[in-house]
Design an enzyme around this catalytic site. Structure first.
Site, PDB file in Angstrom:
ATOM      1  N   SER A 233       0.862  -1.184   0.000  1.00 39.33           N
ATOM      2  CA  SER A 233       0.000   0.000   0.000  1.00 39.33           C
ATOM      3  C   SER A 233       0.891   1.225   0.000  1.00 39.33           C
ATOM      4  O   SER A 233       2.060   1.161   0.412  1.00 39.33           O
ATOM      5  CB  SER A 233      -0.880  -0.008   1.263  1.00 39.33           C
ATOM      6  OG  SER A 233      -1.501   1.250   1.462  1.00 39.33           O
TER       7      SER A 233
ATOM      8  N   TYR B 273      -1.816   0.365  10.706  1.00 41.05           N
ATOM      9  CA  TYR B 273      -1.830  -0.100   9.310  1.00 41.05           C
ATOM     10  C   TYR B 273      -0.545   0.322   8.598  1.00 41.05           C
ATOM     11  O   TYR B 273       0.038  -0.458   7.840  1.00 41.05           O
ATOM     12  CB  TYR B 273      -3.053   0.474   8.602  1.00 41.05           C
ATOM     13  CG  TYR B 273      -3.252  -0.038   7.199  1.00 41.05           C
ATOM     14  CD1 TYR B 273      -3.480  -1.394   6.956  1.00 41.05           C
ATOM     15  CD2 TYR B 273      -3.218   0.824   6.106  1.00 41.05           C
ATOM     16  CE1 TYR B 273      -3.672  -1.869   5.670  1.00 41.05           C
ATOM     17  CE2 TYR B 273      -3.413   0.360   4.822  1.00 41.05           C
ATOM     18  CZ  TYR B 273      -3.631  -0.990   4.600  1.00 41.05           C
ATOM     19  OH  TYR B 273      -3.819  -1.458   3.318  1.00 41.05           O
TER      20      TYR B 273
END
Length: 250
Positions: A135, A148
């Site tokens: 990501s 995250y």
């Protein structure tokens, strides 16, 4: 799955929905036998039936289950480490350690377990491909994303290190790092089912990326000639110039 397959085999974790399901469809269309792995048997069975593939119920955080899963596969040509997720959006000062642990387990340890288990078959294929779904969070931090961000930095580290360690083996390592992607479940899960908060993430953004956009990118990278390695591919919607620079006038 069949004991012997002439078809190339692509294993996709987290294949029951979103990017995983979309990639299963596109790789099947490209000629692969897809092994759709995931926790929800009904979802992965639906994907397997649609693509002519094989459904395998699997929790990637369960190392013993991953090892047993690997033993059922006659061959593996492509591994798409797609299983992952974000849980919570609290600042570090008040973040729930259980959320951090869950994110580390699925994004980092899950990628480790499946890669370790399938690597011998990927090498034996003579032209294996490991795709790691990271990501843009693996490169740039943002408020409320601490757990995250930390997990995806770990996922990025796995891809970068594995590529170095396999430099003389017939396996390439591809990292795909999407920015803002709108899928049916990711943000809703992160916001603990609060659909209003989930919708606010994309508010005013005319065209965030879709699961099909990311799947198309994965499929393109996987189907390059075996000597071509797409080390890292970052993709964002045009409206997102950077993590904090998003056009919301749409």
């Amino acid at each position: 799955m069949p004991a012997e397959l002439d078809q190339k085999v692509a294993v996709i974790t987290g294949a029951g929905s979103g990017i995983g399901a979309a990639t299963a469809r596109q790789l099947a269309a490209a000629g692969f036998h897809v092994v759709a792995a995931g926790r929800r048997l009904d979802r992965i069975t639906e994907v397997a039936n649609e693509t002519g593939g094989t459904a395998c119920q699997l929790d990637v955080t369960d190392r013993d289950a991953v090892q047993a899963f690997a033993a059922t596969l006659a061959r593996v040509d492509v591994l798409f480490n797609n299983a992952g997720g974000a849980f919570g959006a609290d600042p570090i000062a008040t973040g729930n350690p259980d959320d951090w642990e869950a994110m580390f387990q699925v994004n980092v340890m899950g990628t480790l377990h499946v890669t370790q288990a399938l690597l011998p078959k990927l090498i034996a294929s003579g032209a294996g491909t490991v795709v790691v779904m990271s990501s843009t969070a693996g490169f740039v931090a943002y408020e409320g994303g601490g757990g995250y961000v930390a997990a995806k930095h770990g996922t990025h580290a796995i891809a970068a290190t594995l590529r170095l360690e396999l430099f003389d083996k017939p396996v390439r390592v591809i990292e795909i790092a999407p920015g803002m992607v709108r899928t049916d479940e990711f943000t809703v899960n992160r916001m603990r089912g609060d659909t209003k908060k989930a919708a606010a993430v994309y508010q005013g953004v005319a065209e965030p990326l879709t699961a099909d956009d990311v799947a198309d990118t994965v499929c393109w990278a996987v189907t390059r000639p075996p000597h071509v390695n797409v080390d890292l591919l970052v993709l964002r919607p045009r409206a997102q110039a950077a993590q904090h620079k998003v056009d919301r006038s749409g």
